[in-house]
Scaffold this motif. Sequence first.
Motif, PDB file in Angstrom:
ATOM      1  N   UNK A   1       0.785  -1.113  -0.031  1.00 14.09           N
ATOM      2  CA  UNK A   1       0.031  -0.205  -0.183  1.00 14.09           C
ATOM      3  C   UNK A   1       0.979   1.328  -0.048  1.00 14.09           C
ATOM      4  N   UNK A   2       2.117   1.241   0.725  1.00 10.25           N
ATOM      5  CA  UNK A   2       2.733   2.256   0.915  1.00 10.25           C
ATOM      6  C   UNK A   2       4.390   1.868   1.117  1.00 10.25           C
ATOM      7  N   UNK A   3       5.124   1.489  -0.009  1.00 11.83           N
ATOM      8  CA  UNK A   3       6.370   0.668   0.313  1.00 11.83           C
ATOM      9  C   UNK A   3       7.313   1.157   1.469  1.00 11.83           C
ATOM     10  N   UNK A   4       7.234   2.519   1.689  1.00 13.06           N
ATOM     11  CA  UNK A   4       7.942   3.110   2.891  1.00 13.06           C
ATOM     12  C   UNK A   4       7.537   2.681   4.340  1.00 13.06           C
ATOM     13  N   UNK A   5       6.228   2.277   4.484  1.00 18.24           N
ATOM     14  CA  UNK A   5       5.598   2.171   5.548  1.00 18.24           C
ATOM     15  C   UNK A   5       5.232   0.570   5.576  1.00 18.24           C
ATOM     16  N   UNK A   6       5.286  -0.197   4.747  1.00 18.75           N
ATOM     17  CA  UNK A   6       4.869  -1.586   4.613  1.00 18.75           C
ATOM     18  C   UNK A   6       5.585  -2.535   5.514  1.00 18.75           C
ATOM     19  N   UNK A   7       5.000  -3.310   6.417  1.00 21.13           N
ATOM     20  CA  UNK A   7       5.702  -4.113   7.518  1.00 21.13           C
ATOM     21  C   UNK A   7       5.834  -5.593   6.670  1.00 21.13           C
ATOM     22  N   UNK A   8       5.722  -5.860   5.548  1.00 17.81           N
ATOM     23  CA  UNK A   8       5.845  -7.323   4.687  1.00 17.81           C
ATOM     24  C   UNK A   8       7.227  -7.479   5.068  1.00 17.81           C
ATOM     25  N   UNK A   9       7.503  -8.641   5.585  1.00 22.94           N
ATOM     26  CA  UNK A   9       9.011  -9.451   5.836  1.00 22.94           C
ATOM     27  C   UNK A   9       9.097 -10.377   4.975  1.00 22.94           C
ATOM     28  N   UNK A  10       9.843 -10.395   3.774  1.00 18.60           N
ATOM     29  CA  UNK A  10       9.955 -11.242   2.952  1.00 18.60           C
ATOM     30  C   UNK A  10      10.968 -12.468   3.168  1.00 18.60           C
ATOM     31  N   UNK A  11      10.911 -12.957   4.130  1.00 21.35           N
ATOM     32  CA  UNK A  11      11.659 -14.071   4.942  1.00 21.35           C
ATOM     33  C   UNK A  11      10.836 -15.129   5.652  1.00 21.35           C
TER      34      UNK A  11
END
Length: 421
Positions: free
Chosen positions: A155-165
């Motif tokens: 939604x907002x690349x700077x604030x996104x909390x997605x952890x790709x691990x």
Amino acid sequence: MRRGPAGRGCSTDTLPSVEPWNTFVEGDNLDVLRRLHDTGERFDLVYIDPPYNTGNDFAYVDDIRGADGRRGGRHDAWVAMMRPRLEMARALLTERGAIYVSIDDNEAAYLRLLLDDVFGEECFLAQVVVNLNPKGRQLGSGFATSHEYLLVYARDARRCVLDASSTDLVDERDFPLVSEDGRRFRHLPLRNTNKKFNPVTAPTLHFPVYGDPDSGRVTTEPFAGAHEITPVFGDGTAAVWRWSRPLIEQRPGDLVCRRVAGRRGERVDVFQRDWLHGVDGGGRRKKLRTIWLAEEVGSTDTAVAELKVLVGHVFESPKPTGLIRRILATMPSDARVLDFFAGSGTTGHAVALANTADGGTRTCLSVNSAEPTRPGSNAANAGLATVAAITRARLRAVAAAIGGGLDESVHGAAVQDPRSP
């Protein structure tokens, strides 16, 4: 009092108020999305598996025409159907949120452009290849297709909390050494092995350290019996350390000096103790690759088997819960999840499994329309007249078998997050 989670074997008279993990809404998903937006609903994660444009009619037929009043072609009609739903999905996401969309080759290129337009190219996170059919599709001519895609946007690349691990990709066998306190670790060179980093490009990381290969001690200052060690590549050219001088001084216990055999004979070098688990016992994570194998996340065959256990073989191509659980694991364990192309209800099932496994408090809102099932199909023969009936049957079975409860609504009624005041 709200009903407690189903399947717990307790009287509702003795249960405290327990919020459900799953909520199901039957209705046109665009209408439901608009109502959710009007009531201020927000979600941290959206996963959807929209109808693939195989050339057949699909259930969501919006009356969208061009400037000349004519309907567009096959791809235009699909994109026109998806655009308002994706725009609403973006509006419903929290600033920390992300969306995953499953798709196949028929519309992958068009969907990528559409998501770039709706979310912004800067919010693109990944295009993941998912190996859902390891044997490959044997029908028809041409290649035996064995994969689909997941397009992932913030939604907002700077604030996104997605952890790709993921913790699932970490293999204990890669950490063969055991410390005095029983923790597993491995040795990694403190030297940066990437030649792009060298005394010219990173001059502050080229400095001597001092180590004793007999005691293992490493410091940034000379001491009795220590060797002066500067970082070098295997061919003897100057290199740099991966750690700064202050970090070495801060964590001397995580370093060890050892004798090693190199191309030019024995030498003394410095290694990092790379721990499987931190001092607090926290699980180690490994970056997710952009190819997800069926042996890691499941396949269409395993998904059919999962559904068969709960409600029978009533859906042709469900997604495996392992795929959705991997997606869930990239977001916080309290995420509120939305799936507005709910299909057989895999997302809600996966949320219940994930909460049971890690004690999370995820909630999932699943939306599906009353699209009729095909006459003579397994679903129709089982008395499931609509796809929504399949979703509802599965989520009821999940609540009974796993727990977590289920709230149900029909005909697009707006649903309030039970955690909201």
